[in-house]
Design a protein around this motif. Sequence first.
Motif, PDB file in Angstrom:
ATOM      1  N   PRO A 139      -7.947   6.865   7.588  1.00  0.00           N
ATOM      2  CA  PRO A 139      -8.870   6.203   6.561  1.00  0.00           C
ATOM      3  C   PRO A 139      -8.369   6.477   4.884  1.00  0.00           C
ATOM      4  CG  PRO A 139      -9.856   7.721   8.658  1.00  0.00           C
ATOM      5  CD  PRO A 139      -9.102   8.012   8.096  1.00  0.00           C
ATOM      6  N   ALA A 140      -8.226   5.423   4.503  1.00  0.00           N
ATOM      7  CA  ALA A 140      -7.455   5.220   3.608  1.00  0.00           C
ATOM      8  C   ALA A 140      -8.567   4.870   2.269  1.00  0.00           C
ATOM      9  CB  ALA A 140      -6.336   5.010   2.865  1.00  0.00           C
ATOM     10  N   ALA A 142       0.436  -1.484   0.004  1.00  0.00           N
ATOM     11  CA  ALA A 142       0.360  -0.169  -0.235  1.00  0.00           C
ATOM     12  C   ALA A 142       1.103   1.124  -0.330  1.00  0.00           C
ATOM     13  CB  ALA A 142      -1.116   0.068   0.515  1.00  0.00           C
ATOM     14  N   HIS A 143       0.798   2.029  -0.841  1.00  0.00           N
ATOM     15  CA  HIS A 143       1.395   2.999  -1.233  1.00  0.00           C
ATOM     16  C   HIS A 143       0.435   4.174  -0.588  1.00  0.00           C
ATOM     17  CE1 HIS A 143       4.275   1.650  -3.294  1.00  0.00           C
ATOM     18  NE2 HIS A 143       3.549   1.007  -3.726  1.00  0.00           N
ATOM     19  N   CYS A 144       0.883   5.138   0.667  1.00  0.00           N
ATOM     20  CA  CYS A 144       0.181   6.264   1.686  1.00  0.00           C
ATOM     21  C   CYS A 144       0.794   7.694   1.349  1.00  0.00           C
ATOM     22  CB  CYS A 144      -0.318   5.832   2.456  1.00  0.00           C
ATOM     23  SG  CYS A 144      -1.597   6.555   3.457  1.00  0.00           S
ATOM     24  N   PRO A 145       0.223   8.788   1.218  1.00  0.00           N
ATOM     25  CA  PRO A 145       0.776   9.677   1.075  1.00  0.00           C
ATOM     26  C   PRO A 145       1.706  10.109   2.624  1.00  0.00           C
ATOM     27  CG  PRO A 145      -1.547  10.064   0.664  1.00  0.00           C
ATOM     28  CD  PRO A 145      -0.952   8.755   1.157  1.00  0.00           C
ATOM     29  N   SER A 181      -2.681  -1.685  -9.556  1.00  0.00           N
ATOM     30  CA  SER A 181      -1.469  -1.808 -10.635  1.00  0.00           C
ATOM     31  C   SER A 181      -0.724  -2.937  -9.912  1.00  0.00           C
ATOM     32  CB  SER A 181      -0.954  -0.963 -10.851  1.00  0.00           C
ATOM     33  OG  SER A 181       0.436  -1.113  -9.801  1.00  0.00           O
ATOM     34  N   GLU A 182      -0.433  -3.853 -11.108  1.00  0.00           N
ATOM     35  CA  GLU A 182       0.285  -5.363 -10.731  1.00  0.00           C
ATOM     36  C   GLU A 182       1.250  -5.671 -11.767  1.00  0.00           C
ATOM     37  OE1 GLU A 182      -3.079  -7.756  -8.931  1.00  0.00           O
ATOM     38  OE2 GLU A 182      -3.010  -8.713 -10.948  1.00  0.00           O
TER      39      GLU A 182
END
Length: 144
Positions: free
Chosen positions: A89-90, A71-74, A96-97
Amino acid sequence: MGRSELERLSKQELIELVLRLPRPDKTSRTSSKPPSTDRKERRAQAKPGGAKPGHERHSRVISQTPDEVVAHCPGHCSCCGGALDPDLPAEIVSLSERIELPEVAPGVTQHQRLAVRCLTCGARVVAPVPQEAAQHVGYGSGPS
């Protein structure tokens, strides 16, 4: 404008009239431009590229059981620059895979012909050549 009207014009008026006439586009036939710079004559009439109307869309299905999820979170706000807590909460905006294929490694089977001594007569007896080994390159190298 007819011929008689043109004959009545002065030389200066004729020159101005000729200069106002639209000039044809330069092509390889009318100038020193190379042919590769010419536009296709039928480009306006050409069919548009891409899928045609009614074409069934094909796309790869996203895996329901990926081996790993990242998971890429800012980390900070793009407006004010403030730090963002990773526990906020996101929502998933896009997926994308990346599918990595395993490296292909050759499978090596070594066939060993063994020799033994007969306990009765003492003769050295060698196993026959295995059929699988006789068909492959590299048979016969090594101790005999």
